[in-house]
Design a protein around this motif. Structure first.
Motif, PDB file in Angstrom:
ATOM      1  N   ASN A  29       2.148  -1.412   4.836  1.00 27.92           N
ATOM      2  CA  ASN A  29       3.224  -0.682   5.506  1.00 27.92           C
ATOM      3  C   ASN A  29       4.593  -1.273   5.206  1.00 27.92           C
ATOM      4  OD1 ASN A  29       1.072   0.648   6.615  1.00 27.92           O
ATOM      5  ND2 ASN A  29       1.297  -0.237   8.645  1.00 27.92           N
ATOM      6  N   THR A  30       4.637  -2.345   4.487  1.00 21.91           N
ATOM      7  CA  THR A  30       5.899  -3.046   4.276  1.00 21.91           C
ATOM      8  C   THR A  30       6.368  -2.992   2.827  1.00 21.91           C
ATOM      9  OG1 THR A  30       4.707  -5.098   3.993  1.00 21.91           O
ATOM     10  CG2 THR A  30       5.481  -4.616   6.211  1.00 21.91           C
ATOM     11  N   GLU A  31       6.063  -1.900   2.119  1.00 24.30           N
ATOM     12  CA  GLU A  31       6.431  -1.812   0.700  1.00 24.30           C
ATOM     13  C   GLU A  31       7.915  -2.042   0.480  1.00 24.30           C
ATOM     14  OE1 GLU A  31       6.677   1.483  -2.756  1.00 24.30           O
ATOM     15  OE2 GLU A  31       4.743   1.336  -1.749  1.00 24.30           O
ATOM     16  N   ASN A  32       8.779  -1.482   1.328  1.00 32.14           N
ATOM     17  CA  ASN A  32      10.221  -1.674   1.148  1.00 32.14           C
ATOM     18  C   ASN A  32      10.606  -3.139   1.317  1.00 32.14           C
ATOM     19  OD1 ASN A  32      10.711   1.003   0.581  1.00 32.14           O
ATOM     20  ND2 ASN A  32      11.162   1.529   2.703  1.00 32.14           N
ATOM     21  N   LEU A  33      10.000  -3.803   2.301  1.00 31.39           N
ATOM     22  CA  LEU A  33      10.272  -5.215   2.508  1.00 31.39           C
ATOM     23  C   LEU A  33       9.798  -6.036   1.308  1.00 31.39           C
ATOM     24  CD1 LEU A  33      11.281  -7.509   4.302  1.00 31.39           C
ATOM     25  CD2 LEU A  33       9.046  -7.503   5.430  1.00 31.39           C
ATOM     26  N   LEU A  86       9.460  -4.990  -1.766  1.00 27.55           N
ATOM     27  CA  LEU A  86      10.362  -4.697  -2.885  1.00 27.55           C
ATOM     28  C   LEU A  86      11.674  -5.470  -2.740  1.00 27.55           C
ATOM     29  CD1 LEU A  86      10.921  -3.216  -5.475  1.00 27.55           C
ATOM     30  CD2 LEU A  86      11.636  -1.238  -4.128  1.00 27.55           C
ATOM     31  N   GLU A  87      12.233  -5.493  -1.553  1.00 27.89           N
ATOM     32  CA  GLU A  87      13.486  -6.228  -1.340  1.00 27.89           C
ATOM     33  C   GLU A  87      13.292  -7.717  -1.604  1.00 27.89           C
ATOM     34  OE1 GLU A  87      16.584  -5.041  -0.962  1.00 27.89           O
ATOM     35  OE2 GLU A  87      15.554  -3.152  -1.339  1.00 27.89           O
ATOM     36  N   ARG A  88      12.163  -8.257  -1.157  1.00 23.76           N
ATOM     37  CA  ARG A  88      11.899  -9.685  -1.392  1.00 23.76           C
ATOM     38  C   ARG A  88      11.632  -9.965  -2.864  1.00 23.76           C
ATOM     39  NH1 ARG A  88       8.954 -11.496   4.167  1.00 23.76           N
ATOM     40  NH2 ARG A  88      10.890 -11.419   5.371  1.00 23.76           N
ATOM     41  N   ALA A  89      10.984  -9.053  -3.540  1.00 23.51           N
ATOM     42  CA  ALA A  89      10.770  -9.229  -4.979  1.00 23.51           C
ATOM     43  C   ALA A  89      12.119  -9.221  -5.710  1.00 23.51           C
ATOM     44  CB  ALA A  89       9.854  -8.133  -5.517  1.00 23.51           C
ATOM     45  N   LYS A  90      13.022  -8.340  -5.293  1.00 24.77           N
ATOM     46  CA  LYS A  90      14.361  -8.315  -5.892  1.00 24.77           C
ATOM     47  C   LYS A  90      15.088  -9.631  -5.649  1.00 24.77           C
ATOM     48  CE  LYS A  90      15.096  -3.320  -5.632  1.00 24.77           C
ATOM     49  NZ  LYS A  90      15.833  -2.236  -4.936  1.00 24.77           N
ATOM     50  N   VAL A 132      -1.669  -4.075  -5.405  1.00 28.73           N
ATOM     51  CA  VAL A 132      -1.584  -3.003  -6.399  1.00 28.73           C
ATOM     52  C   VAL A 132      -0.763  -1.839  -5.842  1.00 28.73           C
ATOM     53  CG1 VAL A 132      -3.719  -1.798  -5.768  1.00 28.73           C
ATOM     54  CG2 VAL A 132      -2.924  -1.764  -8.139  1.00 28.73           C
ATOM     55  N   GLU A 133      -0.779  -1.665  -4.537  1.00 30.28           N
ATOM     56  CA  GLU A 133      -0.025  -0.578  -3.904  1.00 30.28           C
ATOM     57  C   GLU A 133       1.485  -0.783  -4.008  1.00 30.28           C
ATOM     58  OE1 GLU A 133      -1.656  -0.492   0.039  1.00 30.28           O
ATOM     59  OE2 GLU A 133      -3.646   0.002  -0.716  1.00 30.28           O
ATOM     60  N   GLU A 134       1.917  -2.011  -4.188  1.00 30.46           N
ATOM     61  CA  GLU A 134       3.343  -2.310  -4.295  1.00 30.46           C
ATOM     62  C   GLU A 134       3.790  -2.523  -5.737  1.00 30.46           C
ATOM     63  OE1 GLU A 134       2.488  -5.617  -2.015  1.00 30.46           O
ATOM     64  OE2 GLU A 134       2.784  -4.651  -0.082  1.00 30.46           O
ATOM     65  N   ALA A 135       2.846  -2.714  -6.633  1.00 25.82           N
ATOM     66  CA  ALA A 135       3.154  -3.094  -8.013  1.00 25.82           C
ATOM     67  C   ALA A 135       4.024  -2.071  -8.742  1.00 25.82           C
ATOM     68  CB  ALA A 135       1.868  -3.345  -8.796  1.00 25.82           C
ATOM     69  N   ALA A 136       3.735  -0.783  -8.595  1.00 28.11           N
ATOM     70  CA  ALA A 136       4.499   0.241  -9.317  1.00 28.11           C
ATOM     71  C   ALA A 136       5.976   0.216  -8.923  1.00 28.11           C
ATOM     72  CB  ALA A 136       3.899   1.626  -9.072  1.00 28.11           C
ATOM     73  N   ALA A 137       6.241   0.088  -7.631  1.00 25.77           N
ATOM     74  CA  ALA A 137       7.638   0.063  -7.173  1.00 25.77           C
ATOM     75  C   ALA A 137       8.345  -1.191  -7.681  1.00 25.77           C
ATOM     76  CB  ALA A 137       7.693   0.138  -5.649  1.00 25.77           C
ATOM     77  N   ILE A 138       7.648  -2.310  -7.651  1.00 21.48           N
ATOM     78  CA  ILE A 138       8.244  -3.559  -8.140  1.00 21.48           C
ATOM     79  C   ILE A 138       8.505  -3.461  -9.644  1.00 21.48           C
ATOM     80  CG2 ILE A 138       7.844  -6.032  -8.510  1.00 21.48           C
ATOM     81  CD1 ILE A 138       6.216  -5.975  -5.851  1.00 21.48           C
ATOM     82  N   ILE A 168      -3.387  -2.223 -13.974  1.00 25.67           N
ATOM     83  CA  ILE A 168      -2.496  -2.227 -15.145  1.00 25.67           C
ATOM     84  C   ILE A 168      -1.597  -1.003 -15.149  1.00 25.67           C
ATOM     85  CG2 ILE A 168      -2.438  -2.076 -17.671  1.00 25.67           C
ATOM     86  CD1 ILE A 168      -4.981  -3.921 -17.592  1.00 25.67           C
ATOM     87  N   GLU A 169      -2.173   0.157 -14.851  1.00 26.72           N
ATOM     88  CA  GLU A 169      -1.372   1.390 -14.796  1.00 26.72           C
ATOM     89  C   GLU A 169      -0.310   1.323 -13.701  1.00 26.72           C
ATOM     90  OE1 GLU A 169      -4.393   4.369 -14.314  1.00 26.72           O
ATOM     91  OE2 GLU A 169      -4.794   4.488 -16.470  1.00 26.72           O
ATOM     92  N   SER A 170      -0.573   0.553 -12.655  1.00 27.87           N
ATOM     93  CA  SER A 170       0.379   0.408 -11.559  1.00 27.87           C
ATOM     94  C   SER A 170       1.472  -0.616 -11.860  1.00 27.87           C
ATOM     95  CB  SER A 170      -0.349   0.004 -10.278  1.00 27.87           C
ATOM     96  OG  SER A 170      -1.227   1.019  -9.878  1.00 27.87           O
TER      97      SER A 170
END
Length: 161
Positions: free
Chosen positions: A91-95, A97-101, A115-121, A156-158
């Motif tokens: 539920n924290t994909e945005n968080l 992503l922000e932390r990865a940035k 894997v659910e967050e990998a594509a956005a990152i 890998i696709e993600s």
């Protein structure tokens, strides 16, 4: 000539998670060092010079990002690969992503993310940023203790490495 055994420092305050990481590394013939807070992690890194450091983002005494910056101040630490670990729910994909940035802006080499967050990152941070993804299993394999699993192809696709 014998192949050098690589050393990985795991800095994670959650004992169960730290033990899982250390167990996985040692089973693959890495030498694993471990600390349970950022302050001790920095001390061990600067004394032992591991080949790779895994830092939890949120820890007592010193958070992973501060610890990372301290490592980079040292001449040896300027080049050691460092990966920040995130242990957050889907539920924290945005968080995440922000932390990865933030991790990339601070000069980190990558993160551990589902894997659910990998594509956005991957989309936001590009092909050279490392995304290590736990829970990768062959199709039909037992999920074990993983809540979020994927096949190697899906990972890998993600965008996972």
């Amino acid at each position: 000539m014998a192949k050098k055994q690589l050393t990985v420092l795991v800095v994670e305050d959650e004992q169960d998670y730290r033990e899982i990481l250390v167990g996985a590394l040692t089973s693959k013939k890495f030498t694993a060092l471990q600390e349970d807070n950022g302050e001790d992690g920095v001390k061990t890194a600067l004394e032992k010079h591991p080949d790779l450091i895994l830092f939890d983002l949120m820890m007592p005494k010193m958070d992973g990002m501060t610890a990372f910056k301290k490592i980079r101040e040292d001449a040896w630490g300027k080049d050691v690969p460092v990966i920040i670990l995130t242990n957050l729910s889907a539920n924290t994909e945005n968080l995440v992503l922000e932390r990865a940035k933030l991790a990339k802006e601070a000069g980190l080499d990558g993160v551990v993310a589902s894997v659910e967050e990998a594509a956005a990152i991957r989309k936001a941070l590009g092909k050279d940023f490392i995304i290590v993804t736990p829970g990768i299993r062959p199709a039909g394999a037992d999920k074990g203790d993983q809540k979020r699993v994927a096949t190697p192809k899906v990972a890998i696709e993600s965008g996972s490495n």
